[in-house]
Design a protein around this motif. Structure first.
Motif, PDB file in Angstrom:
ATOM      1  N   GLU A 340       0.803  -1.211   0.000  1.00 49.20           N
ATOM      2  CA  GLU A 340       0.000   0.000   0.000  1.00 49.20           C
ATOM      3  C   GLU A 340       0.844   1.273   0.000  1.00 49.20           C
ATOM      4  O   GLU A 340       0.423   2.309  -0.522  1.00 49.20           O
ATOM      5  CB  GLU A 340      -0.944   0.010   1.208  1.00 49.20           C
ATOM      6  N   PHE A 341       2.056   1.197   0.558  1.00 49.98           N
ATOM      7  CA  PHE A 341       2.895   2.396   0.566  1.00 49.98           C
ATOM      8  C   PHE A 341       3.411   2.740  -0.830  1.00 49.98           C
ATOM      9  O   PHE A 341       3.817   3.871  -1.080  1.00 49.98           O
ATOM     10  CB  PHE A 341       4.064   2.220   1.538  1.00 49.98           C
ATOM     11  N   ALA A 342       3.402   1.756  -1.734  1.00 43.55           N
ATOM     12  CA  ALA A 342       3.755   2.067  -3.124  1.00 43.55           C
ATOM     13  C   ALA A 342       2.752   3.047  -3.710  1.00 43.55           C
ATOM     14  O   ALA A 342       3.117   3.941  -4.483  1.00 43.55           O
ATOM     15  CB  ALA A 342       3.791   0.778  -3.950  1.00 43.55           C
ATOM     16  N   PHE A 343       1.468   2.900  -3.334  1.00 45.12           N
ATOM     17  CA  PHE A 343       0.454   3.837  -3.809  1.00 45.12           C
ATOM     18  C   PHE A 343       0.754   5.252  -3.344  1.00 45.12           C
ATOM     19  O   PHE A 343       0.580   6.224  -4.079  1.00 45.12           O
ATOM     20  CB  PHE A 343      -0.932   3.417  -3.308  1.00 45.12           C
ATOM     21  N   VAL A 344       1.209   5.364  -2.085  1.00 45.97           N
ATOM     22  CA  VAL A 344       1.556   6.674  -1.539  1.00 45.97           C
ATOM     23  C   VAL A 344       2.713   7.285  -2.330  1.00 45.97           C
ATOM     24  O   VAL A 344       2.684   8.452  -2.719  1.00 45.97           O
ATOM     25  CB  VAL A 344       1.932   6.564  -0.047  1.00 45.97           C
ATOM     26  N   LEU A 345       3.744   6.466  -2.580  1.00 45.10           N
ATOM     27  CA  LEU A 345       4.925   6.971  -3.297  1.00 45.10           C
ATOM     28  C   LEU A 345       4.590   7.322  -4.739  1.00 45.10           C
ATOM     29  O   LEU A 345       5.062   8.347  -5.257  1.00 45.10           O
ATOM     30  CB  LEU A 345       6.040   5.923  -3.246  1.00 45.10           C
ATOM     31  N   PHE A 346       3.785   6.502  -5.409  1.00 40.33           N
ATOM     32  CA  PHE A 346       3.419   6.807  -6.793  1.00 40.33           C
ATOM     33  C   PHE A 346       2.577   8.078  -6.873  1.00 40.33           C
ATOM     34  O   PHE A 346       2.755   8.899  -7.777  1.00 40.33           O
ATOM     35  CB  PHE A 346       2.648   5.638  -7.409  1.00 40.33           C
ATOM     36  N   SER A 347       1.653   8.235  -5.934  1.00 38.32           N
ATOM     37  CA  SER A 347       0.817   9.441  -5.907  1.00 38.32           C
ATOM     38  C   SER A 347       1.664  10.683  -5.674  1.00 38.32           C
ATOM     39  O   SER A 347       1.510  11.701  -6.354  1.00 38.32           O
ATOM     40  CB  SER A 347      -0.248   9.314  -4.817  1.00 38.32           C
ATOM     41  N   THR A 350       3.905  11.427  -8.717  1.00 38.34           N
ATOM     42  CA  THR A 350       3.148  12.041  -9.809  1.00 38.34           C
ATOM     43  C   THR A 350       2.899  13.517  -9.548  1.00 38.34           C
ATOM     44  O   THR A 350       3.070  14.364 -10.428  1.00 38.34           O
ATOM     45  CB  THR A 350       1.802  11.315  -9.999  1.00 38.34           C
ATOM     46  N   SER A 351       2.502  13.851  -8.310  1.00 41.03           N
ATOM     47  CA  SER A 351       2.216  15.241  -7.976  1.00 41.03           C
ATOM     48  C   SER A 351       3.468  16.111  -8.029  1.00 41.03           C
ATOM     49  O   SER A 351       3.389  17.314  -8.298  1.00 41.03           O
ATOM     50  CB  SER A 351       1.588  15.335  -6.587  1.00 41.03           C
ATOM     51  N   SER A 357       1.999  10.398 -15.104  1.00 46.63           N
ATOM     52  CA  SER A 357       0.750   9.784 -14.640  1.00 46.63           C
ATOM     53  C   SER A 357       0.487   8.450 -15.347  1.00 46.63           C
ATOM     54  O   SER A 357      -0.082   7.529 -14.757  1.00 46.63           O
ATOM     55  CB  SER A 357      -0.415  10.752 -14.875  1.00 46.63           C
ATOM     56  N   THR A 358       0.922   8.322 -16.605  1.00 47.36           N
ATOM     57  CA  THR A 358       0.714   7.075 -17.339  1.00 47.36           C
ATOM     58  C   THR A 358       1.483   5.930 -16.689  1.00 47.36           C
ATOM     59  O   THR A 358       0.934   4.851 -16.441  1.00 47.36           O
ATOM     60  CB  THR A 358       1.162   7.227 -18.797  1.00 47.36           C
ATOM     61  N   ARG A 359       2.766   6.183 -16.401  1.00 46.79           N
ATOM     62  CA  ARG A 359       3.565   5.133 -15.770  1.00 46.79           C
ATOM     63  C   ARG A 359       3.087   4.872 -14.345  1.00 46.79           C
ATOM     64  O   ARG A 359       3.091   3.723 -13.885  1.00 46.79           O
ATOM     65  CB  ARG A 359       5.032   5.535 -15.786  1.00 46.79           C
ATOM     66  N   ALA A 360       2.670   5.901 -13.629  1.00 46.61           N
ATOM     67  CA  ALA A 360       2.169   5.717 -12.266  1.00 46.61           C
ATOM     68  C   ALA A 360       0.924   4.839 -12.272  1.00 46.61           C
ATOM     69  O   ALA A 360       0.746   3.982 -11.395  1.00 46.61           O
ATOM     70  CB  ALA A 360       1.867   7.065 -11.622  1.00 46.61           C
ATOM     71  N   ASN A 361       0.055   5.034 -13.269  1.00 46.63           N
ATOM     72  CA  ASN A 361      -1.150   4.209 -13.376  1.00 46.63           C
ATOM     73  C   ASN A 361      -0.806   2.753 -13.651  1.00 46.63           C
ATOM     74  O   ASN A 361      -1.412   1.838 -13.083  1.00 46.63           O
ATOM     75  CB  ASN A 361      -2.051   4.753 -14.489  1.00 46.63           C
TER      76      ASN A 361
END
Length: 600
Positions: A340-347, A350-351, A357-361
């Motif tokens: 779940e922390f990968a989601f935090v880092l990707f978000s 991206t910001s 955003s494409t690679r983050a998705n």
């Protein structure tokens, strides 16, 4: 927050409804609640039924769930446990993150990723899901097994690593303000000052603060104070340019040895659970599923590669650190997924324009699908390794040996203190809970560790370890609270043996009527009264064997009368027992050698 037509309440109903429907289905399928939240988000998000149009706003709000998660992780980091597991946490855990990230980084560089993006993606993907893995271990009952402790050690280091990784993302950002870079001495001073303030306050102010709050006996104020503490520390860290999660984590660590940690964890847990669930829903909403469909071959290959690399690395390192084949294998299939922390880092990346955003998705989809595949991989692995697997030895709290049994003492007055001392004489360090701050403070002066908690709440006892306790001693000096606690303990923690201090005979009958056996109940004055009567008979020159027979028979008849009163009414058998006792006692006094005494 993003809304649909009808405003905030309609949006809240939508989120809650999606969670209530999806999570039970996925838990029933043994796929875990996290995956249920993610799929619920995918369904209602802009790439599903389009019920929510702006998931980014929801994600920003829901990230506070991660802040609360780090606070609770901090509360779990007791110095004794860290010290006992130091080699696995900082040896095995660090090696896993470093080697996995290095291999993933090399693979991404080979596919022409910029080094900044490759570094963040590799480090984020090296982390596993604490929530997902611990849930799998708990459902299988192997949380305290050898491979459960090994997995927990790795996950714990990964949880610690998230704070510097968040700082690394900000440092690699091309849009960072150069005036607030790490070379700015004012910025460094503010950062050190904020951290020192949190640590200092945690060490010297928080326990007195919560002691004052606890004395109010207002549960809602204690909960409000806990939230205020976490939010305040998070905002302080944010004000100096650091992660909010760092502030919450530091406060949690400072309170890890506090007598209020169990109550704090219990009060924060519902908010953490709801907000973290909202966070996972927001992540599911933000995944561009049409984009994933267009790149399905790359995504599936990446999922397989990620899980293979992590599984091989974990297995190899576990063997190097002396684990047997079964432990290493089972650890590897427990934590091969993204976290779940990968989601935090990707978000965040991206910001801050570190990752597109494409690679983050695509990366978010890879992590999500790796979570979905973990239960299936685990089931297949269990079947393949059935012949080689050996049962792991259970361990208490990951630190103490399996020979020591777990005891929870509820209520630390004069009754509970005696039990605690007897247990300590056996070498058992019981967990004691009380709701009187003054008594807790007094107990600490004599070297006793007692935790604050409202013992009328089952979730407090669950947090303190009642669900896994071998024995629970209920020693509350409150008749109604004892009855309430005895009911939920016997219902919710059936595996734990229960002993209950009761006020008097009528209180014992009340508890027997709800299903507790007489052998579990201890009237607080009964044994003392019998002991005093025995001593009185000896002072009247009664022979010791006669005293023993009288006392044993008295206890037996008293228990028989208790059973009769439960079955026939409160006055059942009282006259008969009284009459029989008077006759036998007179015989004992007038003729000690009478053969009739053998009846007593």
């Amino acid at each position: 927050m993003a809304t649909i037509e009808g405003g905030f309440l309609h949006t809240a109903v939508l989120f809650l409804g999606a969670a209530v429907v999806a999570v039970p289905i996925f838990k029933k399928l043994r796929l875990g609640s996290v995956l249920g939240y993610l799929c619920a988000g995918a369904l209602i998000g802009p790439f599903g039924l389009a019920m929510i149009a702006e998931p980014e706003e929801v994600l920003h709000f829901a990230e506070f769930g991660v802040v609360l998660l780090l606070f609770i992780i901090g509360l779990e980091l007791r110095p004794q446990r860290l010290w006992a597991m130091k080699s696995e946490i900082f040896g095995l855990g660090m090696a896993q993150v470093a080697i996995t990230a290095a291999l993933l980084y090399a693979a991404l560089i080979a596919f022409d990723w910029p080094w900044q993006q490759a570094m963040i993606a590799a480090l984020a993907l090296s982390l596993s899901s604490t929530a997902f893995a611990l849930q799998i271990l708990e459902e299988k009952g192997t949380l305290n097994s050898d491979h459960g402790n090994t997995a927990f050690s790795i996950l714990l280091f990964q949880d610690l690593a998230i704070v510097p990784l968040i700082a690394l993302v900000a440092w690699l950002s091309p849009i960072s303000d150069g005036d607030e870079a790490g070379t700015d001495w004012i910025y460094i001073a503010k950062t050190i000052g904020a951290i020192a303030l949190v640590i200092g306050a945690g060490k010297y102010l928080l326990n007195p603060f919560f002691r004052i709050i606890a004395l109010t006996r207002a549960q809602e104020i204690f909960t409000s104070a806990a939230l205020l503490l976490v939010i305040g520390a998070a905002l302080l860290m944010q004000a100096v340019g650091l992660s909010m999660a760092l502030g919450a984590f530091l406060v949690g660590v400072m309170l890890a040895d506090s007598e209020y940690r169990h109550q704090l964890e219990t009060d924060i847990e519902p908010f953490r659970g709801i907000l973290l669930g909202l966070f996972f829903i927001a992540v599911g909403m933000s995944v561009n599923w049409p984009l994933v469909a267009d790149n399905i071959g790359i995504v599936l290959a990446s999922v397989a590669g990620l899980m293979a690399i992590k599984g091989i690395v974990v297995y190899g390192l576990a063997r190097i650190f002396g684990k047997c084949h079964a432990t290493a294998w089972r650890t590897a299939v427990t934590i091969p997924q993204g976290g779940e922390f990968a989601f935090v880092l990707f978000s965040l990346a991206t910001s801050l324009a570190v990752i597109s955003s494409t690679r983050a998705n695509l990366l978010t989809a890879i992590v999500t699908l790796s979570m979905a595949a973990t239960p299936l991989v685990g089931a297949i692995a269990e079947k393949l390794s059935a012949k080689l697997r050996k049962d792991d030895q259970p361990d208490v709290d990951g630190v103490e040996t399996a020979e020591l049994q777990s005891v929870v003492i509820v209520g630390f007055g004069r009754f509970g203190q005696i039990i605690s001392r007897v247990m300590a004489a056996r070498g058992i360090n019981a967990t004691a809970i009380d709701n009187d701050p003054k008594r807790i403070q007094m107990a600490s002066l004599y070297g006793n560790k007692v935790y604050f908690g409202d013992v009328r709440r089952s979730d407090v006892l669950a947090t303190a370890g009642a669900a896994n306790a071998d024995l629970i001693c209920l020693c509350i000096n409150d008749r109604d609270a004892t009855t309430q606690a005895a009911k939920y303990i016997s219902e919710l923690f059936p595996k734990s043996k229960l002993l209950v201090r009761v006020y008097d005979r009528n209180h014992a009958l009340d508890l027997m009527e709800i299903g507790l056996g007489v052998e579990q109940l201890y009237r607080e004055t009964f044994d003392t009264g019998v002991s005093m009567a025995r001593h009185g008979l000896s002072m009247l020159e009664t022979e010791q064997d006669v005293i023993d027979q009288i006392a044993d028979e008295f206890r037996r008849r008293d228990i028989d009368m208790l059973h009769a009163q439960v079955a026939e009414g409160r006055i059942a058998g009282m006259a008969k027992v009284h009459e029989s006792y008077q006759l036998d006692r007179n015989d004992a006094r007038t003729n000690k050698d009478d053969p009739a005494m053998s009846r007593l």
